[in-house]
Design an enzyme around this catalytic site. Structure first.
Site, PDB file in Angstrom:
ATOM      1  N   ARG A 236       0.844  -1.178   0.000  1.00 12.31           N
ATOM      2  CA  ARG A 236       0.000   0.000   0.000  1.00 12.31           C
ATOM      3  C   ARG A 236       0.890   1.242   0.000  1.00 12.31           C
ATOM      4  O   ARG A 236       1.949   1.259   0.627  1.00 12.31           O
ATOM      5  CB  ARG A 236      -0.900   0.024   1.255  1.00 12.31           C
ATOM      6  CG  ARG A 236      -2.060  -0.976   1.177  1.00 12.31           C
ATOM      7  CD  ARG A 236      -3.090  -0.536   0.166  1.00 12.31           C
ATOM      8  NE  ARG A 236      -4.271  -1.405   0.126  1.00 12.31           N
ATOM      9  CZ  ARG A 236      -4.410  -2.429  -0.716  1.00 12.31           C
ATOM     10  NH1 ARG A 236      -3.418  -2.739  -1.542  1.00 12.31           N
ATOM     11  NH2 ARG A 236      -5.516  -3.143  -0.725  1.00 12.31           N
ATOM     12  N   GLU A 265      -3.899   7.523  -4.209  1.00 13.98           N
ATOM     13  CA  GLU A 265      -4.242   7.091  -5.563  1.00 13.98           C
ATOM     14  C   GLU A 265      -5.547   7.737  -6.049  1.00 13.98           C
ATOM     15  O   GLU A 265      -6.465   7.939  -5.252  1.00 13.98           O
ATOM     16  CB  GLU A 265      -4.399   5.564  -5.584  1.00 13.98           C
ATOM     17  CG  GLU A 265      -3.099   4.834  -5.314  1.00 13.98           C
ATOM     18  CD  GLU A 265      -3.256   3.332  -5.228  1.00 13.98           C
ATOM     19  OE1 GLU A 265      -4.339   2.813  -5.552  1.00 13.98           O
ATOM     20  OE2 GLU A 265      -2.301   2.671  -4.838  1.00 13.98           O
ATOM     21  N   HIS A 283      -1.416   0.580  -9.848  1.00 17.54           N
ATOM     22  CA  HIS A 283      -2.051  -0.395  -8.956  1.00 17.54           C
ATOM     23  C   HIS A 283      -2.674  -1.525  -9.768  1.00 17.54           C
ATOM     24  O   HIS A 283      -3.890  -1.766  -9.717  1.00 17.54           O
ATOM     25  CB  HIS A 283      -3.106   0.291  -8.082  1.00 17.54           C
ATOM     26  CG  HIS A 283      -3.447  -0.496  -6.854  1.00 17.54           C
ATOM     27  ND1 HIS A 283      -3.975   0.077  -5.716  1.00 17.54           N
ATOM     28  CD2 HIS A 283      -3.360  -1.820  -6.595  1.00 17.54           C
ATOM     29  CE1 HIS A 283      -4.203  -0.872  -4.815  1.00 17.54           C
ATOM     30  NE2 HIS A 283      -3.840  -2.034  -5.321  1.00 17.54           N
TER      31      HIS A 283
HETATM   32  C1  8YV Z   1      -6.945  -4.520  -6.223  1.00 18.20           C
HETATM   33  C2  8YV Z   1      -5.705  -4.904  -4.065  1.00 18.20           C
HETATM   34  O1  8YV Z   1      -6.462  -3.285  -6.522  1.00 18.20           O
HETATM   35  O2  8YV Z   1      -6.623  -6.943  -3.404  1.00 18.20           O
HETATM   36  C3  8YV Z   1      -6.115  -5.873  -3.028  1.00 18.20           C
HETATM   37  O3  8YV Z   1      -5.913  -5.566  -1.828  1.00 18.20           O
HETATM   38  O4  8YV Z   1      -5.197  -3.861  -3.770  1.00 18.20           O
HETATM   39  C4  8YV Z   1      -5.894  -5.271  -5.513  1.00 18.20           C
HETATM   40  O5  8YV Z   1      -6.204  -6.601  -5.683  1.00 18.20           O
HETATM   41  C5  8YV Z   1      -8.241  -4.360  -5.511  1.00 18.20           C
HETATM   42  O6  8YV Z   1      -8.506  -5.379  -4.681  1.00 18.20           O
HETATM   43  C6  8YV Z   1      -9.374  -4.246  -6.526  1.00 18.20           C
HETATM   44  O7  8YV Z   1     -10.355  -3.418  -6.006  1.00 18.20           O
END
Ligand code: 8YV
Length: 316
Positions: A236, A265, A283
């Site tokens: 993150r 973001e 991301h």
């Molecule tokens: C995706 C993520 O951006 O799973 C997560 O924690 O950050 C990524 O898989 C997100 O989940 C999709 O909304």
């Protein structure tokens, strides 16, 4: 037979396929489409037992507490730093995420970033497209070797383990820093993050997000990593102090950075976009056809299991 009613907090990462799949299966109350969300919640709150969200959108205590009959929150994604878990668990509301199904694709992108920065893959692509090679109008500096060097992993969870496994294929020395040493792995453990940074040629951030890891990677850690080393983040954006990152990169006190996630973001610090020793992605670590389908299927499995048995499948 009427479809079960659910509240969808936000678009599932702008994925039309995922949003359509949810709409096909359930009677969706789309909070994210309402011009007046407070009024929408007041009008609909009594009917809502299940809320759907994603790791990017999350769900606040304010929304949770506006839903007196909420019993389950099912999230698309593995990270849950954007979900107010404490508020949910205080009312015995179950929360589910989508773990494990995305580990390999996230680990693949972690390695894509780890290679792209020191081996100048993105920079080299821009170099060719700008016709510098063809016209001999510039030269590309030498990169840094990756294979056989030292890979430090901050956060050796499922995704960290998948990254470490790939490191063995590159003859890397792999070590890690966690809050606690794992007794089920043979990788070297550093109880000091600073000492791991000093040891590492590449420092890979694979921790959870949220308050417990905010700015864990601060200026001191980045300086300990040093001008011949590279920082990679697929966790993150909040884990890295972005202002300090820009400062140490600008001073040449850190060799490079390769980032898939950012603190605010989709805003990315403009200074990072000007640096040739920085690789930036929007991301996309889990963004493959296969993984996003597996995440969707698991989220739907959680919702259907809750409707059928009162229990989610992969609780947080
Ligand atoms: C995706 C993520 O951006 O799973 C997560 O924690 O950050 C990524 O898989 C997100 O989940 C999709 O909304």
């Amino acid at each position: 037979m009427s479809k079960p009613r659910i509240l969808q907090i936000g678009s599932l990462s702008g994925s039309p396929v995922a949003n359509a799949a949810v709409e096909e299966r359930y009677d969706v109350l789309a909070l994210w489409k309402s011009p007046d969300q407070a009024a929408f919640l007041r009008e609909q709150a009594q009917d809502i037992e299940i809320a759907v969200t994603s790791a990017v959108t999350g769900i606040s205590a304010e929304i949770i507490n506006a839903l007196p009959n909420l019993k389950a929150i099912c999230s698309w994604g593995v990270g849950y730093d954007t979900l107010d878990i404490a508020a949910a668990h205080a009312r015995n509301i179950q929360v589910s995420n989508t773990p494990e199904v995305l580990d390999d694709c996230v680990a693949d992108i972690a390695w894509g970033l780890l290679l792209a920065c020191p081996r100048q893959i993105a920079l080299g692509d821009r170099f060719v497209r700008a016709n510098h090679w063809e016209n001999k109008t510039a030269s590309l500096p030498l990169g840094m070797r990756v294979s056989g060097k030292k890979l430090g992993i901050v956060g050796l969870g499922n995704i960290g383990l998948a990254i470490a496994k790939r490191g063995l294929g590159f003859d890397m020395q792999v070590a890690y820093h966690n809050r606690r040493k794992r007794d089920d792995v043979t990788y070297d453990y550093f109880d000091s993050l600073i000492e791991l940074a000093k040891w590492s040629d590449f420092l890979m951030i694979a921790t959870v997000g949220g308050a417990s890891t905010r700015h864990l990677i601060n200026e001191e850690v980045m300086r300990a990593l040093g001008p011949q080393s590279v920082l990679v983040n697929i966790a993150r954006g909040s884990v890295i102090d972005e202002q300090a990152l820009v400062k140490v990169l600008a001073e040449g006190a850190l060799g490079g950075a390769a980032l898939d996630v950012f603190d605010k973001e989709p805003k990315v610090p403009d200074a990072l976009k000007t640096m040739d020793n920085v690789v930036l992605l929007p991301h996309i670590a889990s963004a493959t056809v296969e993984t996003r389908k597996a995440m969707l299927d698991l989220m739907l499995e959680n919702i259907d299991a809750f409707l059928k048995t009162g229990q989610v499948v992969t609780p947080v």
